[in-house]
Design a protein around this motif. Structure first.
Motif, PDB file in Angstrom:
ATOM      1  N   LEU A 254      -0.774  16.061   0.577  1.00 13.75           N
ATOM      2  CA  LEU A 254      -0.603  14.685   1.058  1.00 13.75           C
ATOM      3  C   LEU A 254       0.863  14.391   1.379  1.00 13.75           C
ATOM      4  CD1 LEU A 254      -2.899  12.360  -1.075  1.00 13.75           C
ATOM      5  CD2 LEU A 254      -2.847  12.577   1.399  1.00 13.75           C
TER       6      LEU A 254
ATOM      7  N   PHE B 226       2.292  13.221   5.017  1.00 12.77           N
ATOM      8  CA  PHE B 226       3.101  12.017   5.273  1.00 12.77           C
ATOM      9  C   PHE B 226       4.442  12.394   5.903  1.00 12.77           C
ATOM     10  CE2 PHE B 226       0.292   9.822   2.179  1.00 12.77           C
ATOM     11  CZ  PHE B 226      -0.094   8.789   3.015  1.00 12.77           C
TER      12      PHE B 226
ATOM     13  N   ALA C  26       1.816   6.886  -6.630  1.00 12.27           N
ATOM     14  CA  ALA C  26       0.769   7.858  -7.007  1.00 12.27           C
ATOM     15  C   ALA C  26       1.252   9.280  -6.724  1.00 12.27           C
ATOM     16  CB  ALA C  26      -0.509   7.562  -6.244  1.00 12.27           C
ATOM     17  N   LEU C  27       1.898   9.465  -5.607  1.00 14.87           N
ATOM     18  CA  LEU C  27       2.374  10.807  -5.245  1.00 14.87           C
ATOM     19  C   LEU C  27       3.500  11.270  -6.179  1.00 14.87           C
ATOM     20  CD1 LEU C  27       2.430  10.517  -1.343  1.00 14.87           C
ATOM     21  CD2 LEU C  27       0.810  11.815  -2.741  1.00 14.87           C
TER      22      LEU C  27
ATOM     23  N   LEU D 273       0.829  -1.207   0.000  1.00 12.86           N
ATOM     24  CA  LEU D 273       0.000   0.000   0.000  1.00 12.86           C
ATOM     25  C   LEU D 273       0.866   1.261   0.000  1.00 12.86           C
ATOM     26  CD1 LEU D 273      -2.972   0.770   0.067  1.00 12.86           C
ATOM     27  CD2 LEU D 273      -2.848   0.845   2.560  1.00 12.86           C
ATOM     28  N   ALA D 274       1.953   1.209   0.752  1.00 13.12           N
ATOM     29  CA  ALA D 274       2.843   2.379   0.814  1.00 13.12           C
ATOM     30  C   ALA D 274       3.523   2.610  -0.533  1.00 13.12           C
ATOM     31  CB  ALA D 274       3.895   2.163   1.903  1.00 13.12           C
TER      32      ALA D 274
ATOM     33  N   HIS E 116       8.567   7.557  -1.692  1.00 14.98           N
ATOM     34  CA  HIS E 116       8.235   8.706  -2.547  1.00 14.98           C
ATOM     35  C   HIS E 116       9.504   9.431  -2.955  1.00 14.98           C
ATOM     36  CE1 HIS E 116       7.160  13.071  -2.974  1.00 14.98           C
ATOM     37  NE2 HIS E 116       6.468  12.524  -3.923  1.00 14.98           N
TER      38      HIS E 116
ATOM     39  N   VAL F   1       6.045   5.489   3.006  1.00 13.05           N
ATOM     40  CA  VAL F   1       5.558   6.353   1.922  1.00 13.05           C
ATOM     41  C   VAL F   1       6.563   7.471   1.656  1.00 13.05           C
ATOM     42  CG1 VAL F   1       3.770   8.003   1.238  1.00 13.05           C
ATOM     43  CG2 VAL F   1       3.116   5.857   2.304  1.00 13.05           C
TER      44      VAL F   1
ATOM     45  N   ARG G 177      -2.119  16.747  -3.981  1.00 14.53           N
ATOM     46  CA  ARG G 177      -0.945  15.867  -3.949  1.00 14.53           C
ATOM     47  C   ARG G 177       0.144  16.420  -3.028  1.00 14.53           C
ATOM     48  NH1 ARG G 177       3.831  15.323  -6.786  1.00 14.53           N
ATOM     49  NH2 ARG G 177       3.421  17.360  -7.691  1.00 14.53           N
TER      50      ARG G 177
ATOM     51  N   THR H 101       1.010   4.130  -2.857  1.00 13.91           N
ATOM     52  CA  THR H 101       0.783   5.532  -2.491  1.00 13.91           C
ATOM     53  C   THR H 101       1.957   6.389  -2.938  1.00 13.91           C
ATOM     54  OG1 THR H 101      -0.365   4.694  -0.536  1.00 13.91           O
ATOM     55  CG2 THR H 101       0.153   7.040  -0.554  1.00 13.91           C
ATOM     56  N   ALA H 102       3.158   5.895  -2.683  1.00 13.51           N
ATOM     57  CA  ALA H 102       4.360   6.647  -3.076  1.00 13.51           C
ATOM     58  C   ALA H 102       4.403   6.834  -4.586  1.00 13.51           C
ATOM     59  CB  ALA H 102       5.607   5.908  -2.601  1.00 13.51           C
TER      60      ALA H 102
END
Lengths: 233, 242
Positions: free
Chosen positions: A62, A66, A50-51, A43-44, A120, A116, A59, A47-48
Motif C-alpha cells: 500500500l 501511494f 494505519a500505515l 481520511l488521509a 506517513h 498520505v 502494508r 490512512t497514514a
C-alpha cells in the motif's frame, strides 16, 4: 516586454478594483480546492496512521502504491473520472460531470496520495512514545491519535499545504471534469489557460499573481510555524 | 504494611516475538504499597514485561486475576490502564507546558477545571517544580523531565507505577531526587516496580527483588539500603549479581 508590463499593470488594477468576474473565479477556485482538501485530510491522516502504526498484510504494498500515485498526471486522473462519470460510464447516473462536485472528486484523487505519503513519512519518523504515553495516561485511541497529530503538526501541516498547492494549481482534471463553465466551474488554472489562448494576458497574469501570493503566504506561515517548533525542540 | 491478598495476579504469562520466546511462564502477584526492583540483563524481557502489564503489549498467553476475578486479556486491558501507569526509560513529554503535561490524564477523566488545577498544583509541589509550571516541557533537563513524568502519572492516582530504568542517564543529584520521589509514592500507597541493570541503589525500602534471566523470573534476596555515607560500590557489591 512592453506587452508584459502593460498586462501586469492591468492585472494588478483588475485585482485591486475588485473585478467581479476575476474574483468569482478566485472564489470558485478556493471553494473547490478547500472542500477537496477538507474531505481528503481526515481520511488521509487515518490512512497514514494505519500505515505507520499498524501491522497488517499488504502494508508495504500500500505504501508503494501511494508513493507511485504521487506521480500520476492530473490529466490521467481527469480522464479516468471522466470515463466513470460520463453518461455511458458506471457512475453516469450520478450526473456529476461538469459540476463542482466532479472537480472536487478529481482534486480529492490528486491530493489524497500526496497527503498520505507525506503524512506517513511524518508519522513513520515520529516518536512512538507519544502514542503510548497518551494511551497509558488514559486517553482513548481517538484522543491518542489526535495527540499524535498535534505532536507531529509541523510535518502534517506541511503535507496539507503541499496537497493544497497541488490541487489549486492543477488544470488537467479541473478542465476535463468541470468543463470550464463561467461562474460555475471556471477556476484559476482553467481560466488562465482560456484567457491565454484568447490572448488576454492581463486576466491570466492577475490570476497567476493570486496563486503566487497564496503560495508565498502559505510558505511563510509554514516556515514561521516550523521555526517556532525548532526553537522548542 | 502490605495487605496479604494480591489485587492483581499474573499467571502463566508467555510472550513470543518472531518465533523467539521473550517471557516464559511468568507468574507474579501484586499487593498494595510495594516497591519492587526488577533486574535483568539487556534483552532479558524487563521492558516487555512492563509493557504487557501496562496494556501496551498483548501476550500470547496469560491468566489475569484482578481483585479476585479472572479476566480475559481484552477485558482486563482497560482496567490495567486505569490502575497502572507506565513510564518509558526516557519519558515522553508532550510539546506543551509542564502544567499541561501534568493535566493531560486528568483532562481525559473530564474532571472540573478547578479540581484539575488543584491536582496539578499538588503534583508540582510534590516534585518541587512550581517555578517551571509554565515552561515548555522540551526545555527541561533529563531529571526534571523524569519528575514531571512521574507527577503526570501520580495525579491519576494509579495503584501501580511501572518505571523503566528511571535513573538511567541521570546525574547523581537527579538520581537521588528520583529515589526520594519513588519513596514518597510508596508512602502514599502507590506500588512501584522499577527496572534497573544495577541492584538496589539509594535509600529505598524494597519489598521484593525479582530478576529476569532468559525470559524466566526468579526472586532474589533483598540487599540492605545504602546510607547516604556509603559509597555506591559497596551497595553494589553487597547485592550480588544483577
Amino acid at each position: 516586454m512592453e506587452t508584459l508590463s502593460a498586462a501586469t499593470y492591468q492585472a494588478v488594477y483588475l485585482l485591486f478594483t475588485g473585478d467581479p468576474a476575476l474574483w468569482t473565479i478566485i472564489g470558485i477556485s478556493f471553494s473547490v480546492s478547500l472542500r477537496a482538501i477538507v474531505y481528503a485530510t481526515p481520511l488521509a491522516l487515518l490512512t497514514a496512521f494505519a500505515l505507520a502504526y499498524l501491522r497488517f498484510p499488504g502494508r508495504r504494498l500500500l505504501v508503494s502504491i501511494f508513493n507511485t500515485a504521487l506521480s500520476i498526471p492530473a490529466v490521467v486522473v481527469g480522464l479516468t473520472l471522466y470515463i466513470l462519470l460520463s453518461k455511458a460510464g458506471p457512475l453516469g447516473e450520478w450526473r456529476l460531470l461538469f459540476t463542482q462536485e466532479a472537480m472536487i472528486m478529481g482534486q480529492f484523487c490528486l491530493c489524497f496520495p500526496l497527503l498520505v505519503a507525506m503524512s506517513h513519512a511524518a508519522l513513520q519518523s515520529s516518536d512512538r512514545r507519544a502514542w503510548e504515553t497518551a494511551l497509558t495516561l488514559g486517553a482513548s485511541p481517538l484522543r491518542a491519535f489526535l495527540t499524535l497529530l498535534h505532536e507531529n503538526r509541523f510535518g502534517l501541516v506541511g503535507a496539507i499545504v503541499a496537497g493544497f498547492g497541488r490541487i489549486i494549481a492543477e488544470v488537467g482534471s479541473s478542465m476535463m471534469l468541470g468543463g470550464n463553465i463561467l461562474n460555475y466551474t471556471r477556476n484559476i488554472p482553467t481560466a488562465i489557460a482560456l484567457e491565454t489562448s484568447k490572448g488576454s494576458f492581463a486576466e491570466g497574469i492577475a490570476l497567476g499573481l493570486v496563486l503566487l501570493v497564496m503560495a508565498l503566504v502559505l510558505n511563510i506561515l509554514l516556515g514561521q510555524m516550523q521555526g517556532k517548533g525548532e526553537v522548542i525542540q | 504494611m502490605t495487605s496479604p491478598l494480591p489485587w492483581l495476579s499474573l499467571q502463566q504469562l508467555y510472550f513470543r516475538r518472531d518465533e523467539r520466546t521473550i517471557l516464559r511462564d511468568i507468574s507474579l502477584d501484586f499487593r498494595e504499597t510495594e516497591l519492587i526492583l526488577l533486574t535483568g540483563q539487556n534483552g532479558s524481557g524487563k521492558t516487555t514485561l512492563l509493557r504487557i502489564l501496562s496494556g501496551l503489549l498483548k501476550p500470547q498467553q496469560a491468566r489475569l486475576v484482578l481483585e479476585g476475578r479472572a479476566l480475559s486479556w481484552r477485558r482486563s486491558r482497560p482496567l490495567l490502564r486505569r490502575d497502572i501507569c507506565y513510564l518509558h526509560q526516557q519519558p515522553y513529554l508532550f510539546d506543551s507546558s509542564v502544567e499541561e503535561n501534568i493535566a493531560y490524564g486528568l483532562r481525559r477523566q473530564r474532571l472540573p477545571r478547578k479540581v484539575i488545577q488543584d491536582k496539578v498544583n499538588q503534583a508540582l509541589q510534590l516534585i518541587s517544580l512550581q517555578h517551571l509550571a509554565g515552561r515548555n516541557s522540551r526545555e527541561l533537563s533529563g531529571g526534571e523531565k523524569q519528575r514531571v513524568a512521574i507527577a503526570r502519572a501520580w495525579v491519576l492516582s494509579p495503584r501501580l507505577m511501572l518505571l523503566d530504568e528511571p535513573v538511567a542517564s541521570l546525574d547523581k543529584r537527579s538520581r537521588s531526587r528520583t529515589y526520594e520521589l519513588m519513596s514518597e509514592l510508596q508512602q502514599q500507597g502507590i506500588s512501584v516496580i522499577y527496572t534497573s541493570h544495577e541492584p538496589q541503589l539509594g535509600n529505598l525500602r524494597l519489598s521484593r527483588h525479582i530478576h529476569l534471566y532468559q525470559g524466566e523470573l526468579s526472586h532474589k534476596p533483598l540487599a540492605q539500603p545504602s546510607t547516604p555515607d556509603q559509597p555506591r560500590e559497596s551497595s553494589r557489591a553487597g547485592a550480588g549479581s544483577g
